[in-house]
Design a protein around this motif. Structure first.
Motif, short mmCIF file in Angstrom:
data_model
loop_
_atom_site.label_atom_id
_atom_site.label_comp_id
_atom_site.label_asym_id
_atom_site.label_seq_id
_atom_site.Cartn_x
_atom_site.Cartn_y
_atom_site.Cartn_z
N ASP A 1 -41.10 80.98 23.63
CA ASP A 1 -41.46 82.30 23.09
C ASP A 1 -41.65 83.29 24.24
N ALA A 2 -42.27 82.83 25.30
CA ALA A 2 -42.61 83.74 26.41
C ALA A 2 -42.37 83.00 27.73
N PHE A 3 -42.21 83.78 28.80
CA PHE A 3 -41.80 83.21 30.09
C PHE A 3 -42.77 83.66 31.17
N LEU A 4 -43.34 82.69 31.90
CA LEU A 4 -44.36 83.02 32.91
C LEU A 4 -43.73 83.27 34.28
N ILE A 5 -44.05 84.41 34.89
CA ILE A 5 -43.58 84.72 36.25
C ILE A 5 -44.74 85.36 37.03
N PRO A 6 -45.70 84.54 37.45
CA PRO A 6 -46.88 85.12 38.12
C PRO A 6 -46.70 85.29 39.63
N SER A 7 -45.53 85.76 40.06
CA SER A 7 -45.19 85.79 41.50
C SER A 7 -46.17 86.61 42.33
N ARG A 8 -46.47 86.11 43.51
CA ARG A 8 -47.28 86.90 44.46
C ARG A 8 -46.44 88.06 44.98
N TYR A 9 -45.16 87.80 45.24
CA TYR A 9 -44.22 88.90 45.51
C TYR A 9 -42.87 88.50 44.94
N GLU A 10 -42.07 89.47 44.56
CA GLU A 10 -40.78 89.18 43.93
C GLU A 10 -39.82 90.31 44.27
N PRO A 11 -39.02 90.16 45.33
CA PRO A 11 -38.16 91.27 45.75
C PRO A 11 -37.36 91.85 44.59
N CYS A 12 -36.70 91.00 43.81
CA CYS A 12 -36.04 91.50 42.60
C CYS A 12 -36.35 90.56 41.43
N GLY A 13 -35.89 89.30 41.55
CA GLY A 13 -36.11 88.34 40.47
C GLY A 13 -35.00 88.41 39.45
N LEU A 14 -34.46 87.25 39.15
CA LEU A 14 -33.42 87.15 38.11
C LEU A 14 -34.00 86.59 36.83
N ALA A 15 -34.98 85.68 37.00
CA ALA A 15 -35.46 84.91 35.86
C ALA A 15 -35.97 85.81 34.74
N GLN A 16 -36.64 86.92 35.10
CA GLN A 16 -37.18 87.79 34.03
C GLN A 16 -36.04 88.48 33.29
#
Ligand code: ADP
Length: 498
Positions: A383-398
């Motif tokens: 249902d939902a996707f966790l991305i608690p990154s401390r830093y994320e230059p761009c990110g594809l997963a989201q």
């Protein structure tokens, strides 16, 4: 007559030849998207005729294992430590883009793309960077733009700047350095650079420790720096994200901008994804239910419809905040959640995951490893996707999660902030953002998500909006194209003045 715009694109990795991480996605997709752009744009936007973009890669052993149609292009010598080392260049084509594979003694017959030792990797990638410049000279093909990426090919930017002082060949070539992950600087390769004839920079705006560091030299000498999201472009100017280079970068902030990476919308499409139990699109969101049940079955969890199922797919690295996710879920064990985590990497995080699953055997599963098919099932079933990154230059997963109607729950940093609109924007929300990389902040977000998921109408509207987002490469390619044009104009002015 319209002229071609010439771009020499350098990267350590590129799909489909070899991919280790996000850089491979960009270097595989962007050149093809730029090549396709000229034919689809009105002349006033593209200006020039074709975009003659050529990609150069080290001829890694993984690429040698592919059966590619190759032609030998040329052979020459690169000096290193008072000796001469031969470079051989092979040519192939992909989607109209010329690809040059550069081989030589520093590119091991059998070895990974990155071995992790900056001296060995430094030798490999500096050899490659210098050979790529020499290749342009041998072909008598002076690019309008040299587009290098990350520390591995930053030496090409620095070498070109030194070369311009004594030689006319690259006089009109503008240089652009892409920053995909700033903390990886190549530190420790300074002696290697010197042996290749690249001295430390003498510039007081660079911190002393950085004057012989490959990425820092590239940042220093590039005409322009592009980070892989607008927010990351501003974050790298701060101590939290600047890896010690924030002072230098702030000083040069006028030459820094950010362009979001794109997503391959064909490769990531729930309507045509063979890995799924049931294909679906925005208009048939109810079919996600079958994927949810199939996923829970596959990992051996109960199919509990009143529970919010979270997915998390990631490299296991401190950057990604996996520890925050585990602790927040643990502290909010009173909420009706289930979670499926897929990842591999740091040993301590693998241990933490196993421990977490042992604590919550009815509600949590962790699959340790890299599993492309399972990742697709998670995007389609959670249902939902966790991305608690401390830093994320761009990110594809989201972006993938949104494309699959899986609502992202992310820290508001870098590309996550630029691609997700928080649900507090009632008519525009596409996910849930929290500001601080702290367990407490994620706990609040979990509560918000679970409350929202209980409102099927609003949830479905949010899924719809998430799935409608245009993350295609075409949009990013246009922004790169405009940037190239402005850099070429500026270079022409400076080059003529030199
Ligand atoms: P990064 O490049 O920092 O690792 P991104 O979010 O930009 O993070 O890209 C990660 C990509 O790798 C996504 O496509 C994600 O689905 C995929 N991925 C990460 N870990 C795994 C895994 N263990 N198995 C399958 N795919 C994974």
């Amino acid at each position: 007559m319209k002229s071609n715009l010439r771009v020499l694109f350098l990267a350590a990795e590129a799909e489909p030849f070899v991919k280790v991480g996000g850089l491979g996605d960009v270097a595989g997709s962007l050149p093809c998207a730029l090549r396709a752009l000229a034919s689809t744009q009105p002349p006033d936007i593209t200006g020039a005729g074709e975009i003659d973009i050529r990609l150069a890669l080290p001829f890694h052993s993984a690429i040698k294992k592919l059966s590619l149609a190759l032609q030998k292009e040329c052979e020459f010598i690169i000096p290193y430590a008072k000796k001469k080392y031969p470079a051989q260049v092979f040519h192939t084509q992909r989607n109209g883009v010329s690809v040059y594979l550069i081989d030589g003694p520093f590119i091991p017959e059998d070895g990974p793309v990155y071995c992790g030792d900056n001296v060995i990797d430094g030798r490999k990638f500096t050899f490659f960077s210098l050979a790529a410049l020499e290749l342009a000279r041998r072909m008598n093909w002076a690019p309008d733009i040299l587009h290098a990426n990350d520390w591995h090919t930053a030496p090409a930017v620095y070498a070109l700047q030194l070369d311009r002082k004594t030689c006319a060949f690259f006089k009109h070539t503008a240089t652009l350095l892409g920053v995909h992950n700033l903390p990886y600087t190549g530190q420790g390769a300074g002696k290697v650079l010197r042996e290749f004839g690249l001295p430390p920079a003498v510039d007081s705006s660079l911190p002393a420790w950085a004057q012989d560091v490959p990425l820092a030299l590239g940042l220093y000498s590039a005409d322009h720096i592009v980070a892989v999201s607008p927010t990351y472009a501003t974050e790298i100017l701060t101590p939290e994200f600047g890896a010690g280079l924030e002072g230098f970068l702030s000083h040069h902030s006028q030459k820094i901008s950010g362009i979001l990476n794109g997503l391959d919308m064909v490769a990531w499409d729930p309507a045509h994804d063979n890995a799924l139990a049931k294909n679906y699109d925005r208009k048939h969101l109810e079919d996600r239910g079958q994927n949810r049940n199939a996923l829970l079955d596959e990992v051996g969890l109960d199919t509990a419809p009143a529970t919010t199922l979270f997915g998390l797919i990631s490299r296991l690295d401190r950057q990604k905040g996996i520890d925050l996710a585990l602790e927040a879920l643990r502290r909010r064990a009173d909420l009706p959640w289930q979670v499926i985590i897929l990842g591999s990497g740091a040993q301590d995080l693998e241990v933490a995951l196993r421990q977490f699953v042992a604590e919550f055997p009815q509600r949590a599963r962790a699959v340790i490893g890299f599993d492309a098919a399972l990742s697709r099932k998670i995007y389609a079933g959670a249902d939902a996707f966790l991305i608690p990154s401390r830093y994320e230059p761009c990110g594809l997963a989201q972006m993938i999660a949104m494309r699959y109607g899986c609502i992202p729950v992310a820290r508001a940093t870098g590309g996550l902030r630029d691609t997700i609109t928080d649900a507090s924007n009632v008519d525009n929300g596409t996910g849930f953002l929290f500001e601080e990389a702290k367990t407490e902040a994620l706990e609040v977000a979990l509560q918000r998500v679970i409350a929202a998921a209980k409102q099927p109408h609003g949830w479905r509207a949010m899924q719809n909006r998430a799935m409608e987002q245009d993350f295609s490469w075409g949009r990013s390619a246009q922004e790169y194209y405009k940037l190239y044009q402005s850099l070429i104009e500026a270079r022409l002015r400076t080059g003529n003045a030199d």
